[in-house]
Design a protein around this motif. Structure first.
Motif, PDB file in Angstrom:
ATOM      1  N   TYR A 143     -57.170 -28.883   6.816  1.00 40.59           N
ATOM      2  CA  TYR A 143     -55.838 -29.440   6.619  1.00 40.59           C
ATOM      3  C   TYR A 143     -54.910 -29.109   7.801  1.00 40.59           C
ATOM      4  O   TYR A 143     -54.122 -29.931   8.218  1.00 40.59           O
ATOM      5  CB  TYR A 143     -55.244 -28.909   5.311  1.00 40.59           C
ATOM      6  N   SER A 144     -55.059 -27.891   8.331  1.00 42.85           N
ATOM      7  CA  SER A 144     -54.194 -27.507   9.458  1.00 42.85           C
ATOM      8  C   SER A 144     -54.562 -28.265  10.736  1.00 42.85           C
ATOM      9  O   SER A 144     -53.675 -28.539  11.564  1.00 42.85           O
ATOM     10  CB  SER A 144     -54.250 -26.005   9.682  1.00 42.85           C
ATOM     11  N   THR A 156     -58.094 -25.092   4.073  1.00 40.77           N
ATOM     12  CA  THR A 156     -56.917 -24.678   4.846  1.00 40.77           C
ATOM     13  C   THR A 156     -57.120 -24.999   6.329  1.00 40.77           C
ATOM     14  O   THR A 156     -56.226 -25.541   6.992  1.00 40.77           O
ATOM     15  CB  THR A 156     -56.656 -23.178   4.664  1.00 40.77           C
ATOM     16  N   CYS A 157     -58.294 -24.671   6.865  1.00 38.25           N
ATOM     17  CA  CYS A 157     -58.573 -24.957   8.282  1.00 38.25           C
ATOM     18  C   CYS A 157     -58.592 -26.456   8.544  1.00 38.25           C
ATOM     19  O   CYS A 157     -57.990 -26.931   9.511  1.00 38.25           O
ATOM     20  CB  CYS A 157     -59.916 -24.354   8.688  1.00 38.25           C
ATOM     21  N   ALA A 204     -61.517 -22.716  -0.201  1.00 40.56           N
ATOM     22  CA  ALA A 204     -60.103 -22.603   0.165  1.00 40.56           C
ATOM     23  C   ALA A 204     -59.939 -22.393   1.666  1.00 40.56           C
ATOM     24  O   ALA A 204     -59.039 -22.977   2.292  1.00 40.56           O
ATOM     25  CB  ALA A 204     -59.461 -21.455  -0.611  1.00 40.56           C
TER      26      ALA A 204
END
Length: 55
Positions: free
Chosen positions: A51-52, A48-49, A44
């Motif tokens: 995708y950002s 998240t990293c 996760a």
């Protein structure tokens, strides 16, 4: 064969571990789902990293 009473643990080879009570020397039980929790948390965080940075 007669054995004398042993108050220390024979499995504990170090002098400090011999002085501890038997309940303190037992290895802690490892939780089996701990690896899965770490994997999901790492996945996760990476997702998240990643995708950002893309968007």
């Amino acid at each position: 064969m007669t054995r004398r009473l042993v108050l220390t643990q024979e499995a504990a080879r170090h002098p400090f571990r011999r002085s501890l009570p038997p309940t303190a020397v037992k290895p802690a039980r490892k939780n089996d789902d701990e690896d899965w929790k770490l994997f999901v948390l790492s996945f996760a965080a990476f997702f998240t990293c990643f995708y950002s940075f893309i968007f």
